[in-house]
Motif scaffolding. Structure first.
Motif, PDB file in Angstrom:
ATOM      1  N   ARG A  58       0.834  -1.194   0.000  1.00  0.00           N
ATOM      2  CA  ARG A  58       0.000   0.000   0.000  1.00  0.00           C
ATOM      3  C   ARG A  58       0.872   1.248   0.000  1.00  0.00           C
ATOM      4  N   VAL A  78       0.277   0.041  15.872  1.00  0.00           N
ATOM      5  CA  VAL A  78      -0.797  -0.228  14.932  1.00  0.00           C
ATOM      6  C   VAL A  78      -1.924   0.758  15.190  1.00  0.00           C
ATOM      7  N   ASN A  79      -2.279   1.503  14.168  1.00  0.00           N
ATOM      8  CA  ASN A  79      -3.337   2.491  14.267  1.00  0.00           C
ATOM      9  C   ASN A  79      -4.080   2.473  12.937  1.00  0.00           C
ATOM     10  N   LEU A  80      -5.094   1.614  12.855  1.00  0.00           N
ATOM     11  CA  LEU A  80      -5.744   1.378  11.563  1.00  0.00           C
ATOM     12  C   LEU A  80      -6.576   2.572  11.115  1.00  0.00           C
ATOM     13  N   SER A 140     -10.913  -8.239  25.796  1.00  0.00           N
ATOM     14  CA  SER A 140     -10.481  -9.259  24.827  1.00  0.00           C
ATOM     15  C   SER A 140     -10.040 -10.526  25.531  1.00  0.00           C
ATOM     16  N   TYR A 166     -11.967 -14.147  25.369  1.00  0.00           N
ATOM     17  CA  TYR A 166     -11.318 -15.325  24.788  1.00  0.00           C
ATOM     18  C   TYR A 166     -11.162 -16.450  25.791  1.00  0.00           C
ATOM     19  N   MET A 209      -4.177 -14.593  23.751  1.00  0.00           N
ATOM     20  CA  MET A 209      -4.749 -14.117  22.487  1.00  0.00           C
ATOM     21  C   MET A 209      -4.501 -12.626  22.278  1.00  0.00           C
ATOM     22  N   THR A 258      -1.586 -11.281   9.077  1.00  0.00           N
ATOM     23  CA  THR A 258      -2.472 -10.825   8.001  1.00  0.00           C
ATOM     24  C   THR A 258      -1.727  -9.958   6.997  1.00  0.00           C
ATOM     25  N   ASN A 259      -0.965  -8.978   7.511  1.00  0.00           N
ATOM     26  CA  ASN A 259      -0.249  -8.094   6.594  1.00  0.00           C
ATOM     27  C   ASN A 259       0.811  -8.851   5.809  1.00  0.00           C
ATOM     28  N   ARG A 284      -0.812 -10.621   3.046  1.00  0.00           N
ATOM     29  CA  ARG A 284      -1.216  -9.689   1.993  1.00  0.00           C
ATOM     30  C   ARG A 284      -0.013  -9.178   1.201  1.00  0.00           C
ATOM     31  N   PHE A 316     -10.033  -5.701  20.612  1.00  0.00           N
ATOM     32  CA  PHE A 316      -8.906  -5.593  19.685  1.00  0.00           C
ATOM     33  C   PHE A 316      -9.023  -4.348  18.831  1.00  0.00           C
ATOM     34  N   PHE A 336      -6.346  -1.335  18.247  1.00  0.00           N
ATOM     35  CA  PHE A 336      -5.811  -0.929  16.951  1.00  0.00           C
ATOM     36  C   PHE A 336      -6.408   0.396  16.492  1.00  0.00           C
ATOM     37  N   VAL A 371      -8.631  -2.609   3.469  1.00  0.00           N
ATOM     38  CA  VAL A 371      -9.097  -3.943   3.842  1.00  0.00           C
ATOM     39  C   VAL A 371      -8.588  -4.401   5.216  1.00  0.00           C
ATOM     40  N   PRO A 372      -7.315  -4.185   5.557  1.00  0.00           N
ATOM     41  CA  PRO A 372      -6.823  -4.725   6.832  1.00  0.00           C
ATOM     42  C   PRO A 372      -7.616  -4.249   8.038  1.00  0.00           C
ATOM     43  N   MET A 373      -8.224  -3.058   7.931  1.00  0.00           N
ATOM     44  CA  MET A 373      -8.986  -2.549   9.066  1.00  0.00           C
ATOM     45  C   MET A 373     -10.043  -3.552   9.506  1.00  0.00           C
ATOM     46  N   LEU A 431     -10.138  -6.888   8.156  1.00  0.00           N
ATOM     47  CA  LEU A 431      -9.606  -8.252   8.074  1.00  0.00           C
ATOM     48  C   LEU A 431      -8.871  -8.651   9.349  1.00  0.00           C
ATOM     49  N   ILE A 432      -8.036  -7.748   9.863  1.00  0.00           N
ATOM     50  CA  ILE A 432      -7.192  -8.093  11.009  1.00  0.00           C
ATOM     51  C   ILE A 432      -8.046  -8.488  12.207  1.00  0.00           C
ATOM     52  N   ILE A 466     -10.133 -11.813  11.678  1.00  0.00           N
ATOM     53  CA  ILE A 466      -9.457 -13.091  11.515  1.00  0.00           C
ATOM     54  C   ILE A 466      -8.846 -13.592  12.821  1.00  0.00           C
ATOM     55  N   ILE A 467      -8.799 -12.716  13.827  1.00  0.00           N
ATOM     56  CA  ILE A 467      -8.134 -13.106  15.077  1.00  0.00           C
ATOM     57  C   ILE A 467      -8.741 -14.349  15.738  1.00  0.00           C
ATOM     58  N   PRO A 468     -10.070 -14.578  15.694  1.00  0.00           N
ATOM     59  CA  PRO A 468     -10.579 -15.816  16.308  1.00  0.00           C
ATOM     60  C   PRO A 468      -9.967 -17.088  15.730  1.00  0.00           C
TER      61      PRO A 468
END
Lengths: 252, 154
Positions: free
Chosen positions: A26, A74-76, A124, A128, A199, A208-209, A212, B21, B25, B82-84, B86-87, B90-92
């Motif tokens: 990206r 990480v700051n989406l 979280s 979990y 977790m 994930t990244n 990708r 989560f 993030f 997308v990662p916003m 997806l991440i 998918i964690i479960p």
């Protein structure tokens, strides 16, 4: 905008995107697009998770900028804002000052407060622990261990010890917390507690990244990122193993 | 196939965890709930398919595929990366419990079990990645079809 200004703006943009967890592909893609929008087609961009190099050639004279990314959080939300900014830049082609102002604004964009994040770790971990079959006590214990993870990770990220040791430290504190709560008879099924709190440490973002990056054909960044995920997982496992092994006698 | 309350409970628990989560993030506003709902879908599919007796690796692959499709659609609709989505979604699936049990058999000296569980961990991680691969690749394919020059009928 001249080449100097463009290289400066784009390298700052890219560095911000890398530091808040955008994928390599990206970053490279948006940097190249922005340069193309201003009519600079002779552009080289190279990014790996902690370094960004960009060269803009203007009238045969290259301008190169190199950015090192020290700390990564990480700051989406910020990734999304930067993404929107890159679309905006390509469409409107604003001047350098405008880009700088917008980047300043994004840097000041709101983040959740310290206590919200701590509560989020609690939530979280507790959820979990129950998901993996723990009861309400294990959930509470996992939540406490999750808070311990948060406090520890703030400290350990300052130590610059690398992902392996940073996560090892977090895992040690987390499992010690879980074992102590098991030892005092509060949450005897410590395995559920530890899995729940664990977790919050698992490398979801890097996995994930990394995947990708691979699909984007950037094997170098993909490998780097997946190795980071692997080291994180190994660090967690090692930290938890040592602690559980040592303190298992306490919690019978 | 029978949908039981347990499936909704595990979905709800992962939803709650995903909210946590998402806050870590820094996902804000409606995106936080949209992303967390992905985790709900993920856990729900996992629970239903496990109940049906599919192997866990296959379940992970299908769930990860479904969640990636969900994230890609949301990303297109809400104009976010997308990662916003997806991440968090998918964690479960991330094999946290396998890492733990692998490590426990390691310190118990049960090498055979350690090997088995470690391989299993990697299998699941691979299945997750494969799900993401497949969908992202399919989308690339569709995009490149759109770019092909189309003959116009006059």
């Amino acid at each position: 905008m001249n080449g100097q200004e463009l290289a400066g703006a784009v390298s700052r943009f890219g560095a911000m995107m890398l530091s808040c967890g955008g994928e390599i592909n990206r970053v490279e893609d948006s940097a190249a697009r922005i340069c193309a929008a201003y009519g600079y087609n002779d552009v080289g961009v190279f990014a790996i998770p902690r370094t960004l190099i960009i060269t803009v050639t203007e009238n045969g004279v290259p301008v190169t900028r190199l950015e090192n990314i020290k700390d990564k959080t990480v700051n989406l939300d910020r990734v999304a804002r930067l993404n929107a900014l890159s679309r905006f830049i390509c469409r409107v082609r604003p001047d350098a000052d405008c880009i700088a102002r917008r980047l300043d604004n994004i840097e000041k964009s709101p983040v959740y407060g310290r206590y919200s994040v701590i509560a989020a770790y609690f939530l979280s971990a507790a959820a979990y622990a129950m998901f993996f079959g723990g009861g309400i006590r294990e959930a509470f214990a996992a939540g406490m261990a999750g808070i311990a993870v948060r406090l520890m990770s703030r400290f350990s990220s300052k130590t610059d010890a690398g992902v392996f040791f940073e996560n090892l430290l977090c895992a040690v504190v987390m499992s010690a917390c879980a074992m102590l709560l098991a030892a005092c008879g509060f949450a005897p099924r410590y395995d559920k507690t530890i899995i729940g709190a664990l977790m919050t440490l698992v490398p979801g973002v890097t996995l994930t990244n990394g995947a990708r990056d691979f699909i984007a054909g950037d094997f170098f960044a993909g490998t780097y990122t997946l190795i980071e995920a692997l080291l994180t997982a190994l660090g967690i496992a090692a930290g938890a193993a040592v602690t559980v092994g040592l303190l298992r006698g306490l919690a019978v | 196939m029978e949908i039981t309350g347990d499936m909704f409970i595990s979905g709800g628990l992962t939803f709650a965890a995903a909210i946590g989560f998402g806050i870590c993030f820094n996902i804000r506003g409606a995106n936080l709930f949209a992303a967390s709902f992905g985790a709900f879908i993920c856990a729900f599919i996992e629970a239903v398919m496990t109940e049906e007796g599919f192997s866990e690796v296959f379940v992970c692959f299908i769930a990860s595929t479904a969640v990636t499709v969900y994230s890609e659609i949301l990303a297109k609709r809400l104009r976010c990366p997308v990662p916003m989505f997806l991440i968090v979604s998918i964690i479960p699936l991330v094999p946290g419990s396998y890492i733990y049990y692998a490590m426990m058999s390691c310190i118990n000296g049960d090498l055979a079990d350690f090997g088995k569980r470690s391989v299993y961990t990697f299998e699941i991680a691979g299945a997750i990645a494969l799900g993401i691969f497949l969908v992202t690749f399919a989308i690339k394919l569709m995009k490149s079809f759109k770019k092909l020059p189309v003959k116009k009928n006059r």
